[in-house]
Design an enzyme around this catalytic site. Structure first.
Site, mmCIF file in Angstrom:
data_model
loop_
_atom_site.group_PDB
_atom_site.id
_atom_site.type_symbol
_atom_site.label_atom_id
_atom_site.label_comp_id
_atom_site.label_asym_id
_atom_site.label_seq_id
_atom_site.Cartn_x
_atom_site.Cartn_y
_atom_site.Cartn_z
ATOM 1 N N GLY A 84 42.342 30.121 -34.420
ATOM 2 C CA GLY A 84 41.781 29.156 -34.938
ATOM 3 C C GLY A 84 41.296 28.087 -35.301
ATOM 4 O O GLY A 84 40.897 27.526 -34.180
ATOM 5 N N ARG A 148 39.011 35.931 -33.139
ATOM 6 C CA ARG A 148 41.135 36.125 -33.193
ATOM 7 C C ARG A 148 40.701 37.440 -31.753
ATOM 8 O O ARG A 148 42.450 37.945 -31.482
ATOM 9 C CB ARG A 148 41.425 36.198 -34.051
ATOM 10 C CG ARG A 148 41.806 35.778 -34.670
ATOM 11 C CD ARG A 148 43.007 35.722 -35.716
ATOM 12 N NE ARG A 148 42.847 34.196 -36.648
ATOM 13 C CZ ARG A 148 43.090 33.380 -36.164
ATOM 14 N NH1 ARG A 148 43.928 32.824 -35.024
ATOM 15 N NH2 ARG A 148 43.672 31.689 -37.425
ATOM 16 N N ASP A 179 47.731 31.666 -26.088
ATOM 17 C CA ASP A 179 47.545 32.932 -26.000
ATOM 18 C C ASP A 179 46.196 33.442 -25.026
ATOM 19 O O ASP A 179 46.089 33.661 -23.618
ATOM 20 C CB ASP A 179 47.535 33.507 -27.115
ATOM 21 C CG ASP A 179 48.861 34.262 -27.521
ATOM 22 O OD1 ASP A 179 49.641 33.681 -26.342
ATOM 23 O OD2 ASP A 179 48.630 34.782 -28.055
ATOM 24 N N LYS A 205 43.379 24.088 -26.812
ATOM 25 C CA LYS A 205 43.009 23.871 -28.457
ATOM 26 C C LYS A 205 43.771 24.602 -29.144
ATOM 27 O O LYS A 205 44.900 25.728 -28.777
ATOM 28 C CB LYS A 205 41.980 24.909 -28.635
ATOM 29 C CG LYS A 205 41.489 24.547 -30.555
ATOM 30 C CD LYS A 205 41.458 25.751 -30.786
ATOM 31 C CE LYS A 205 42.610 27.050 -30.876
ATOM 32 N NZ LYS A 205 42.349 28.161 -30.962
ATOM 33 N N THR A 206 44.141 23.851 -29.874
ATOM 34 C CA THR A 206 45.460 24.327 -31.105
ATOM 35 C C THR A 206 46.017 23.196 -32.421
ATOM 36 O O THR A 206 46.552 22.236 -31.864
ATOM 37 C CB THR A 206 46.921 25.429 -30.661
ATOM 38 O OG1 THR A 206 47.453 25.613 -32.185
ATOM 39 C CG2 THR A 206 47.566 23.897 -29.886
ATOM 40 N N ASP A 208 48.562 23.705 -34.472
ATOM 41 C CA ASP A 208 49.764 23.655 -34.469
ATOM 42 C C ASP A 208 50.686 22.719 -33.546
ATOM 43 O O ASP A 208 51.831 22.163 -33.448
ATOM 44 C CB ASP A 208 50.504 25.120 -33.295
ATOM 45 C CG ASP A 208 50.122 25.437 -34.891
ATOM 46 O OD1 ASP A 208 49.090 25.340 -36.164
ATOM 47 O OD2 ASP A 208 50.091 26.957 -34.901
#
Lengths: 553, 553
Positions: A84, A148, A179, A205-206, A208
């Protein structure tokens, strides 16, 4: 008006991201300090067995030196954006680009297209200066797009080797979440085992915010994304407080952890913010969650305030234990009795048919849900036949159940509920100054790791709340963050996901204040991200990071 | 962290809104120039009959003078916020506040609470400096809240007279949209007729942008709201262009006119933007609208681009002629055959029952709609028994119908559609520099009108694209903007609503470029509103205004 850049885009293109001191003299003057051999956070023996070549590498920190190292030949580096979007990805790439070009002219940066599949299939472009300059300080992953695909099998790894050899790569930098960074470490180990002299470096990176630990203080993108959501939440709070007739239920993106919701709550002080991790810890039922919301609505109504704002983490239902049970029982029931259930006709008949094959508790829960959600649970299944939890419109589920309970309680007011979902609005926002600097520094640090042929590392920039003067850059061996977890019925080495720590300062601060926020209108309106104003406005990072790092009280 | 203001809120509180030259020396040094007697835009005789005391007043413009007028006694002014929130309302109030305080110490500003009902019922607070200072340059209407009560009857007007007398008001300033300003003019006329020496002044507010004409160049709030939506649309475009797998359907608030969508399109260059006024003009059917979208989706897919962004104005369905017919026929059918239709069972049975009582064309259209929309049209009715068009989720309706048509056309791709609705996110955003200055100037101009006992006027600030140095302030007699329209079966004097002019420059610019935007990714990413940066970034207004005023090509 025919310009291809917005006026802000044009001004922002001129921004020069700041670097930590150790990197300011260029990669050739960054001195590497190696720490001691490291261990993984848990399951040391197993991780060591899985990573015989890369396990135990030391933590690296860079220092600015006056002596200049010699460069060797040009560096060829390939970069991949995985998963993402998160604000700042383009600046990571810019950091790598400027870093390797500063090592020696003739160095080349290749961008693999469409995510990890681009690496596997050898689909790439060369990123030259003209292209790079178009993307500095911009949001999105559109420079090379993302994807992805998971790189997990040796067949895939062998294809990567071919590509690495064809392009004569010194390194591959994989920008991704937990992941993807795990897979990058596995790839690094594989390359070492196969004696392929191409480093593999990861970047955290994220949006979230769940990829963090002692060495990775925060993942990039979290800061900008939550600031963007908080701008909107603040505006909606202001609207709620002006119109005084609506309850706004705002769902916030975030696959599992509730960091985004928690940080947004600290920035905006809504009346309600659900934290999935707490709900799981307290083993709350859906009914208890609904009651907790209804209690606040009723109390506010009693005080003449028939309005408010509630934040809902996207991953909520999976953290409600009974919901998890219902879903796995339904998966089982549908696997064995699909025809019977689906031929039973519409709900309530279909639900009745399903209830014969699940436990009494799950049946009760299923029947308590709105019809639309019942149908969704039984009909919308993924290619593996599993219920698609991510499709559940949690904010609407809660609104319906709250309305039902308000009726039960003979609520006198009108419950005017509006729902919102914020996710795509922030994932590709242009990076805040913090993310712009952090990302550029991460990319630049990656170039130093590449220069020194380090592999199996993640680029790391730390001390992030002490002012960029005092940021420290370096690399952390990825194996160090790993443990063994059960995934799809098999033991796998993975980077520990960081859920919201209920003993951590951000949650504690929230928990201490939420009752006041529920009752009053202590709303904060953060407003839009600013790039040019006073430093305390433009360069501030987020509450989560500041509280975790003891930078505020 | 315990602060009650966000860091930006704190910095922004210090902003001093700029004033046009004619107001910079204070209200006592603003010289009033009166133009000639005026006429209403249409229906002059009828309007004149309805407004015998206020009709024909001259347009007023202010000039800066060195001579200072004498103040007379303190001014008591009441202010009302009417209707939906719009960014900058607090600054209008601040302009009035600073204006009357600058006339003479002891002047008082009262804020009527909760909209026009606060005026009618005499519910108010005095706005003192401490309170005022908390709200300068902030979004929202929370200082005194707003409301939607319409002041239309003489019984209401008489109550207003009582309140005006009790508070010894020199003036009432009503901040609202076209309806509220019409009502303000009627109230002004009534006060004159009853020899109540209290002025009534209006201020042009609405994010919808449909209150404008030769003298009111733009309504306040439009600039900020659309910039906020455009920030989000740009972020979503970036996401679409990075992920390359979703079609985003974004509905934008706006009761009827499509100014918001059009301006957002100019700011972000999406692949599709529907303009209600054009659809009505071309008498397009719903099917034709759907086909126009599908054509673009299919063409982009053919070019390897299975993604895009479409903007949908909220009021769309009411502008599709056949939809309007369907709705009025359904209203009629339900009024006379409600039991028969509702007892027919769920759709399709209910629709079949309804179709017996409507024309063939309407029946065909009804049956072509998704089930959920069919039910909504038949079941969700307002207290007058009418279909509630505003509840129709147009963005989802279009997604469903597009998906259906793609199936018919044997579309090979996956149509991954996501829907968004932006409205509340921008209505209460803190005002852009433009809106902050414009609103403050409007309020300040209102104070000059009050000082000079002008009534039945709207505050007006013009020449808005020439730099604030050259803005001109004054007042426009509200009757001048009026005509007679048929509303609820009666002739009423109303301010002409400004829909999107299909011959105007903003639409023409859009129409000239939309085919390119449909095919390519000419997305513009405006980013968040900036307050502190270069003037070309922070002080720029919107394309609609600039194109209409010939300030850009």
């Amino acid at each position: 008006m025919a310009e291809n850049l917005s006026v802000l885009g044009k001004a922002r293109a001129e921004y020069k991201p700041k670097l930590p001191k150790s990197l300011r003299n260029g990669p050739l003057k960054a001195l590497i300090n190696s720490g001691k051999a490291t261990e993984s956070v848990r399951d040391q023996e197993k991780i060591k067995d899985l990573f015989p070549n890369t396990y135990g590498a030391p933590v690296l920190t860079f220092d600015a030196s006056e002596e200049k190292q010699t460069a060797g030949g040009p560096l060829n580096v390939g970069v991949v954006l995985s998963g993402g979007q998160a604000p700042g990805g383009h600046n990571v790439i810019a950091g790598i680009f400027d870093g390797i070009k500063a090592v020696i002219g003739g160095s080349k940066l290749y961008g693999f297209l469409g995510g990890p599949s681009g690496l596997e299939e050898g689909k790439y472009i060369e990123i030259d200066r003209a292209l790079m300059d178009k993307y500095r300080n911009t949001g999105g992953f559109d420079i090379i797009q993302s994807g992805r695909t998971k790189l997990e099998s040796t067949a895939q790894f062998d294809k990567c080797i071919e590509v690495a050899k064809k392009l004569d790569l010194n390194a591959i930098v994989i920008i991704g979440g937990d992941d993807s960074n795990t897979n990058a470490a596995v790839l690094a180990e594989y390359f070492m085992a196969k004696k392929v002299s191409c480093s593999v470096i990861g970047c955290p990176k994220t949006i979230d915010g769940d990829l963090k630990n002692e060495y990775i203080e925060t993942s990039f993108g979290f800061d900008t994304a939550v600031k963007t959501y908080s701008e909107l939440i603040g505006n909606i709070e202001r609207d709620a407080n002006s119109a005084r007739k609506y309850w706004h239920f705002i769902k916030l993106m975030g696959r599992s952890a509730s960091h985004i919701g928690l940080e947004a709550a600290l920035q905006t002080r809504p009346n309600i913010c659900l934290i999935s991790e707490e709900i799981k810890e307290k083993k709350m039922t859906l009914e208890q969650v609904v009651f907790s919301i209804v209690d606040i609505i009723v109390a506010r109504y009693g005080a003449g305030k028939n309005f408010g704002v509630a934040l809902i983490p996207e991953g909520l239902v999976e953290f409600i234990p009974e919901f998890g049970t219902l879903i796995s029982e339904l998966n089982e029931a549908l696997a064995h009795n699909e025809a019977e259930i689906k031929n039973a006709g519409k709900t309530p008949d279909m639900a009745e048919a399903a209830c014969k094959h699940i436990s009494e508790a799950s049946a009760k829960l299923l029947k308590s849900l709105p019809e639309g959600i019942q149908l969704q649970l039984m009909l919308d299944r993924d290619p593996h036949g599993n219920v698609q939890v991510s499709l559940i419109e949690t904010e609407k589920l809660l609104i319906e159940m709250v309305a039902k309970e308000l009726k039960v309680r003979a609520f006198k007011g009108k419950f005017g509920a509006l729902s919102h979902f914020f996710g795509y609005e922030g994932r590709c926002a242009a990076p805040s100054n913090f993310d712009a600097d952090y990302c550029y520094s991460l990319g630049y640090a990656a170039s130093v790791l590449v220069l020194h042929k380090k592999t199996g590392y993640m680029a790391s920039v730390r001390n992030l709340t002490a002012g960029i003067e005092n940021w420290t850059a370096g690399g952390v061996p990825t194996t160090m963050m790993m443990n063994i977890e059960r995934r799809h019925g098999a033991d796998k080495p993975v980077i520990q996901k960081a859920l919201v720590d209920l003993n951590g300062k951000p949650f504690k601060y929230f928990a201490e204040h939420r009752n006041d926020w529920a009752k009053g209108e202590e709303y904060l309106y953060p407003g839009p991200i600013q790039y040019f104003g006073p430093s305390e406005v433009c360069d501030i990072t987020n509450y989560t990071l500041m509280l975790e790092r003891n930078a505020i009280k």
